[in-house]
Design a protein around this motif. Structure first.
Motif, short mmCIF file in Angstrom:
data_model
loop_
_atom_site.label_atom_id
_atom_site.label_comp_id
_atom_site.label_asym_id
_atom_site.label_seq_id
_atom_site.Cartn_x
_atom_site.Cartn_y
_atom_site.Cartn_z
N UNK A 93 -7.31 48.95 25.33
CA UNK A 93 -7.02 48.00 24.25
C UNK A 93 -7.14 48.69 22.89
N UNK A 94 -8.20 49.48 22.73
CA UNK A 94 -8.38 50.21 21.47
C UNK A 94 -7.24 51.20 21.27
N UNK A 95 -6.85 51.89 22.33
CA UNK A 95 -5.78 52.88 22.23
C UNK A 95 -4.46 52.23 21.82
N UNK A 96 -4.15 51.06 22.37
CA UNK A 96 -2.90 50.38 22.03
C UNK A 96 -2.87 49.99 20.56
N UNK A 97 -3.99 49.51 20.04
CA UNK A 97 -4.06 49.13 18.63
C UNK A 97 -3.94 50.37 17.74
N UNK A 98 -4.60 51.46 18.14
CA UNK A 98 -4.50 52.72 17.39
C UNK A 98 -3.05 53.21 17.39
N UNK A 99 -2.36 53.06 18.52
CA UNK A 99 -0.97 53.47 18.60
C UNK A 99 -0.12 52.68 17.60
N UNK A 100 -0.33 51.37 17.52
CA UNK A 100 0.41 50.56 16.56
C UNK A 100 0.12 50.96 15.13
N UNK A 101 -1.16 51.25 14.83
CA UNK A 101 -1.54 51.66 13.48
C UNK A 101 -0.95 53.02 13.14
N UNK A 102 -0.99 53.96 14.09
CA UNK A 102 -0.41 55.29 13.86
C UNK A 102 1.09 55.18 13.63
N UNK A 103 1.75 54.30 14.38
CA UNK A 103 3.18 54.09 14.18
C UNK A 103 3.48 53.52 12.80
N UNK A 104 2.62 52.63 12.32
CA UNK A 104 2.82 52.07 10.99
C UNK A 104 2.64 53.12 9.90
N UNK A 105 1.64 53.99 10.06
CA UNK A 105 1.43 55.07 9.10
C UNK A 105 2.65 56.00 9.08
N UNK A 106 3.17 56.31 10.26
CA UNK A 106 4.36 57.15 10.35
C UNK A 106 5.56 56.47 9.68
#
Length: 291
Positions: A147-160
């Motif tokens: 769950x944490x990894x999925x949220x981090x993935x979304x945040x990293x995608x937003x930063x990108x």
């Protein structure tokens, strides 16, 4: 226009199938090793993405070097987090949390780009996080690293995405694409030095599916945005949720209960509304050369 949108649906179907291949590894390889091979195979798309005026050295050298570095690191972190999320969670649940990306983009647009966000988009942000609470149900179910990894993935995608908005008008397509692939390879390559495992023949087959399908998806997405405006193509990414439900059920025996389905619907609705509102307010796709 129709061909462009159809190519968009095909691109995101290929992305979903790529995710199914990496999920099939079931954690038998470290996530960073899977990402390394996936990024290396992703380079096969470069000859198709390279424009007539692009030069090969522009894969590595950008006009906006700081933003190139931001995209490289965000891509590496996001890709590793995505592999962890798909390995640990049902595909639909992982996608639902990753699809917080447009919500994070809205927040970062205010913090980084100083854009004005009205009450409608803020309402969508609140709704998106309510959807997350419905999906996660903290206190009522066990939450894990997925769950944490999925949220981090979304945040990293937003930063990108924010870095892409800032650098898009100044960079070539090959540079924008190269930042993600090269960054992921370098970042995960360093991590592999400590604990490298030779993949088995079966694992090689799954890695080939993971990397080559993602490369194909990138090419299809580029072709889609050449035939239709990016603001018409981008919403097709939400078709990944349908693929996630079908592939998860057929291949991995994933099951969704009603609260999770409701939470997913809220997140998707909030994300799609955020995209539509941002489309009308910022017209950001006109400043970019590549989605």
């Amino acid at each position: 226009m129709f061909k462009g949108v159809l190519l968009g649906f095909m691109a995101f179907a290929a992305y979903a199938l790529s995710d199914a291949f990496v999920k099939s590894l079931r954690g038998s390889l470290p996530a960073y090793e899977a990402v390394f091979f996936g990024a290396a195979l992703g380079l096969t798309a470069l000859p198709f993405i390279k424009g007539n005026g692009d030069r090969w050295h522009e894969v590595l050298f950008a006009q906006r070097r700081g933003l190139y570095l931001v995209r490289a690191v965000a891509s590496a972190v996001g890709s590793i987090a995505a592999v962890i999320a798909f390995t640990a969670l049902p595909m639909a649940e992982a996608f639902a949390l990753i699809f917080l990306l447009p919500i994070f983009v809205t927040i970062l647009s205010v913090l980084v780009l100083k854009e004005h966000v009205g009450w409608r988009r803020w309402s969508a942000v609140v709704a998106g996080f309510i959807g997350v609470l419905v999906v996660l149900r903290p206190g009522f179910r066990v939450l894990g690293i997925g769950h944490l990894a999925a949220i981090i993935c979304g945040l990293a995608g937003a930063i990108s995405m924010i870095a892409l908005r800032l650098s898009g008008p100044h960079e070539k397509r090959v540079t924008l694409y190269g930042a993600g692939m090269v960054g992921s390879m370098l970042f995960t390559g360093v991590l592999m030095l400590a604990d490298f495992r030779w993949p088995t023949l079966a694992q090689i087959g799954l890695l080939l599916g993971y990397g080559l399908l993602a490369a194909l998806a990138s090419v299809l997405l580029m072709l889609a945005t050449q035939k239709a405006p990016a603001n018409h193509v981008a919403p097709t990414q939400y078709s990944q949720m349908l693929w996630a439900v079908v592939l998860g059920y057929v291949l991995f025996d994933d099951r969704l209960d009603w609260p999770m389905a409701v939470g997913i619907a809220i997140i998707l609705g909030a994300g799609l509304f955020t995209f539509v509102r941002e489309d009308k307010v910022t017209r950001w796709w006109k400043r970019m050369r590549m989605v």
